[in-house]
Write a protein that holds these residues in place. Sequence first.
Motif, PDB file in Angstrom:
ATOM      1  N   UNK A 191       0.672  -1.162  -0.215  1.00  0.00           N
ATOM      2  CA  UNK A 191       0.033  -0.040   0.023  1.00  0.00           C
ATOM      3  C   UNK A 191       0.806   1.244   0.105  1.00  0.00           C
ATOM      4  N   UNK A 192       0.232   2.254  -0.657  1.00  0.00           N
ATOM      5  CA  UNK A 192       1.138   3.607  -0.468  1.00  0.00           C
ATOM      6  C   UNK A 192       1.000   4.297   0.769  1.00  0.00           C
ATOM      7  N   UNK A 193       2.306   4.256   1.463  1.00  0.00           N
ATOM      8  CA  UNK A 193       2.282   4.992   2.903  1.00  0.00           C
ATOM      9  C   UNK A 193       1.532   6.159   3.068  1.00  0.00           C
ATOM     10  N   UNK A 194       1.500   7.165   1.981  1.00  0.00           N
ATOM     11  CA  UNK A 194       0.902   8.374   2.164  1.00  0.00           C
ATOM     12  C   UNK A 194      -0.615   8.293   2.314  1.00  0.00           C
ATOM     13  N   UNK A 195      -1.202   7.167   1.542  1.00  0.00           N
ATOM     14  CA  UNK A 195      -2.568   7.048   1.608  1.00  0.00           C
ATOM     15  C   UNK A 195      -3.051   6.480   2.551  1.00  0.00           C
ATOM     16  N   UNK A 196      -2.061   5.456   3.257  1.00  0.00           N
ATOM     17  CA  UNK A 196      -2.483   4.791   4.558  1.00  0.00           C
ATOM     18  C   UNK A 196      -2.610   5.892   5.707  1.00  0.00           C
ATOM     19  N   UNK A 197      -1.464   6.740   5.641  1.00  0.00           N
ATOM     20  CA  UNK A 197      -1.446   7.841   6.772  1.00  0.00           C
ATOM     21  C   UNK A 197      -2.702   8.843   6.736  1.00  0.00           C
ATOM     22  N   UNK A 198      -3.053   9.146   5.173  1.00  0.00           N
ATOM     23  CA  UNK A 198      -4.324   9.937   5.090  1.00  0.00           C
ATOM     24  C   UNK A 198      -5.497   9.312   5.668  1.00  0.00           C
ATOM     25  N   UNK A 199      -5.795   7.907   5.388  1.00  0.00           N
ATOM     26  CA  UNK A 199      -7.045   7.221   5.738  1.00  0.00           C
ATOM     27  C   UNK A 199      -6.943   7.110   7.318  1.00  0.00           C
ATOM     28  N   UNK A 200      -5.665   6.959   8.080  1.00  0.00           N
ATOM     29  CA  UNK A 200      -5.749   7.066   9.461  1.00  0.00           C
ATOM     30  C   UNK A 200      -5.902   8.312  10.153  1.00  0.00           C
ATOM     31  N   UNK A 201      -5.525   9.438   9.476  1.00  0.00           N
ATOM     32  CA  UNK A 201      -5.960  10.624  10.042  1.00  0.00           C
ATOM     33  C   UNK A 201      -7.377  10.952   9.755  1.00  0.00           C
ATOM     34  N   UNK A 202      -8.000  10.642   8.607  1.00  0.00           N
ATOM     35  CA  UNK A 202      -9.255  10.899   8.391  1.00  0.00           C
ATOM     36  C   UNK A 202     -10.132  10.166   9.512  1.00  0.00           C
ATOM     37  N   UNK A 203      -9.710   8.883   9.675  1.00  0.00           N
ATOM     38  CA  UNK A 203     -10.302   8.080  10.723  1.00  0.00           C
ATOM     39  C   UNK A 203     -10.238   8.686  12.077  1.00  0.00           C
ATOM     40  N   UNK A 204      -9.273   9.179  12.767  1.00  0.00           N
ATOM     41  CA  UNK A 204      -9.067   9.793  13.825  1.00  0.00           C
ATOM     42  C   UNK A 204      -9.960  11.091  13.906  1.00  0.00           C
ATOM     43  N   UNK A 205      -9.736  11.883  12.777  1.00  0.00           N
ATOM     44  CA  UNK A 205     -10.806  13.144  12.870  1.00  0.00           C
ATOM     45  C   UNK A 205     -12.296  12.884  12.827  1.00  0.00           C
ATOM     46  N   UNK A 206     -12.699  11.746  12.295  1.00  0.00           N
ATOM     47  CA  UNK A 206     -14.225  11.292  12.461  1.00  0.00           C
ATOM     48  C   UNK A 206     -14.363  10.838  14.052  1.00  0.00           C
ATOM     49  N   UNK A 207     -13.365  10.190  14.614  1.00  0.00           N
ATOM     50  CA  UNK A 207     -13.721   9.555  15.740  1.00  0.00           C
ATOM     51  C   UNK A 207     -14.085  10.797  16.697  1.00  0.00           C
ATOM     52  N   UNK A 208     -13.047  11.849  16.548  1.00  0.00           N
ATOM     53  CA  UNK A 208     -13.040  12.985  17.492  1.00  0.00           C
ATOM     54  C   UNK A 208     -14.505  13.971  17.438  1.00  0.00           C
ATOM     55  N   UNK A 209     -14.664  13.749  16.114  1.00  0.00           N
ATOM     56  CA  UNK A 209     -15.962  14.555  15.739  1.00  0.00           C
ATOM     57  C   UNK A 209     -17.222  13.833  16.202  1.00  0.00           C
ATOM     58  N   UNK A 210     -17.154  12.576  16.434  1.00  0.00           N
ATOM     59  CA  UNK A 210     -18.399  11.726  16.752  1.00  0.00           C
ATOM     60  C   UNK A 210     -18.348  11.825  18.216  1.00  0.00           C
ATOM     61  N   UNK A 211     -17.069  11.941  19.151  1.00  0.00           N
ATOM     62  CA  UNK A 211     -17.209  12.152  20.480  1.00  0.00           C
ATOM     63  C   UNK A 211     -17.497  13.484  20.739  1.00  0.00           C
ATOM     64  N   UNK A 212     -17.372  14.625  20.142  1.00  0.00           N
ATOM     65  CA  UNK A 212     -17.573  15.904  20.566  1.00  0.00           C
ATOM     66  C   UNK A 212     -18.955  16.006  20.564  1.00  0.00           C
ATOM     67  N   UNK A 213     -19.582  16.652  21.705  1.00  0.00           N
ATOM     68  CA  UNK A 213     -21.228  16.793  21.823  1.00  0.00           C
ATOM     69  C   UNK A 213     -21.444  18.066  20.982  1.00  0.00           C
TER      70      UNK A 213
END
Length: 103
Positions: free
Chosen positions: A79-101
């Motif tokens: 896998x392309x390392x840049x693509x993997x990092x971008x997906x991981x960052x998007x996942x963390x961002x979505x999790x933080x958004x879901x946790x924020x009331x």
Amino acid sequence: MMRVEVAYALPHEQKIISLQVEDDCTVQQAVVRSGIVELFPEIDPAATPMGIFGKAVKDPATTVLKEGERVEIYRPLIADPKEVRARRAAKVKAQKAAETPSE
């Protein structure tokens, strides 16, 4: 004569071969002399990318080794390392958004 190592790693198997070579031995010659191609036939010493201690070598056929160096044989990335990092960052961002009331 000098001692060098040749290393190759797959996801679940790795091999480091230590060998004695002439003082003017190239990266490609060390790979051939190590016999690692017999263990891993997918390695083509003339075409497979190689490096020394994690630094890519442009021309393994002419790059001369020094005492104690480790030749690393690279395999294609799954896998392309840049693509993997971008997906991981998007996942963390979505999790933080879901946790924020919501207000």
